[in-house]
Design a protein around this motif. Structure first.
Motif, short mmCIF file in Angstrom:
data_model
loop_
_atom_site.label_atom_id
_atom_site.label_comp_id
_atom_site.label_asym_id
_atom_site.label_seq_id
_atom_site.Cartn_x
_atom_site.Cartn_y
_atom_site.Cartn_z
N PHE A 124 29.13 66.93 86.97
CA PHE A 124 29.74 65.63 87.29
C PHE A 124 30.94 65.88 88.19
CE2 PHE A 124 33.25 62.72 86.46
CZ PHE A 124 32.67 61.48 86.62
N LEU A 126 34.04 63.41 90.31
CA LEU A 126 34.59 62.12 90.73
C LEU A 126 35.93 62.37 91.41
CD1 LEU A 126 34.41 58.92 90.54
CD2 LEU A 126 36.02 59.17 88.67
N VAL A 179 33.18 62.89 80.22
CA VAL A 179 33.37 61.85 81.24
C VAL A 179 33.71 60.55 80.50
CG1 VAL A 179 32.29 60.54 83.10
CG2 VAL A 179 31.70 62.96 82.77
N LEU A 181 33.97 56.77 79.66
CA LEU A 181 33.19 55.61 80.09
C LEU A 181 33.81 54.31 79.58
CD1 LEU A 181 29.56 56.93 79.33
CD2 LEU A 181 30.75 56.93 81.53
N LYS A 186 30.14 52.34 82.54
CA LYS A 186 30.53 52.84 83.86
C LYS A 186 31.63 53.88 83.67
CE LYS A 186 29.25 49.43 87.16
NZ LYS A 186 29.14 48.01 86.79
N VAL A 187 31.85 54.73 84.70
CA VAL A 187 32.92 55.71 84.60
C VAL A 187 34.26 54.97 84.53
CG1 VAL A 187 34.11 57.59 85.78
CG2 VAL A 187 31.63 57.47 85.84
N ARG A 189 37.55 54.93 85.55
CA ARG A 189 38.37 55.60 86.55
C ARG A 189 39.83 55.68 86.12
NH1 ARG A 189 35.02 55.61 91.22
NH2 ARG A 189 36.72 56.17 92.62
#
Length: 191
Positions: A124, A126, A179, A181, A186-187, A189
């Motif tokens: 992953f 981002l 990660v 969520l 959704k991620v 951020r």
């Protein structure tokens, strides 16, 4: 035509009277097959959004190619030209809503993510911009290892530098175990 499973989504070809251009962050046409942002020019393009000057300035830009005073619309879609059995078509790659400015360049963090993810140890990636104390944006890429692998930050930086221009190589790589969520899956951020 009917959708075929696993076929990439093509947007198709331009409508009569409209010019579609795939441009980089400096409004230069990208090489065939490279990803860029879709800009639309021609008689059908409006002059801007009614009463919304900020948005208009961001979305409607002077067109460097056609007649003087012509404006083009910045779609926010990241696309690239591909050759299909039907001819030359636009392939949709994603949205550019997370675009950031770094050292005067407009950058699509998703392009960095795509390159970092090609490293075999990365599951992953981002990329986000963080403002430093001097008010400059620095790129940080959050990475998670594939099962059983350790991430070597120097190796990842060198891997990114092979493909990306220097201003797109992240200043920092941050290794994460999970990660985060949002409840919608959704991620997250912010997290």
């Amino acid at each position: 035509g009917p959708m075929v499973a696993g076929e990439p989504v093509t947007i198709g070809v331009p409508v009569r009277g409209l010019t579609l251009m795939v441009l980089d962050s400096r409004l230069r046409p990208v090489p065939e097959g490279s990803a860029g942002e879709l800009y639309i020019a021609g008689a059908g393009v409006a002059r801007g959004y009614e009463g919304r000057f900020g948005l208009t300035a961001e979305r409607f830009v002077a067109c460097p190619f056609v007649g003087a005073g012509e404006r083009m619309y910045r779609s926010g879609d990241v696309v690239r030209w591909v050759s299909t059995s039907r001819g030359r078509e636009l392939l949709y790659q994603g949205r550019s809503d997370f675009q950031v400015k770094v050292r005067g360049y407009r950058i699509e963090p998703g392009e960095i993510d795509a390159v970092v993810r090609t490293h075999p140890t990365v599951a992953f990636a981002l990329t986000m911009a963080h403002e430093n104390t001097a008010g400059e944006n620095l790129l940080a890429t959050y990475v998670k290892a594939t099962d059983g692998n350790e991430l070597d930050i120097e190796q990842l930086r060198a891997h990114a530098a092979e493909t990306l221009p220097s201003y797109m190589v992240p200043s920092a790589f941050v290794v994460i175990d999970e990660v985060p969520l949002t409840p919608q899956g959704k991620v997250d951020r912010r997290a």
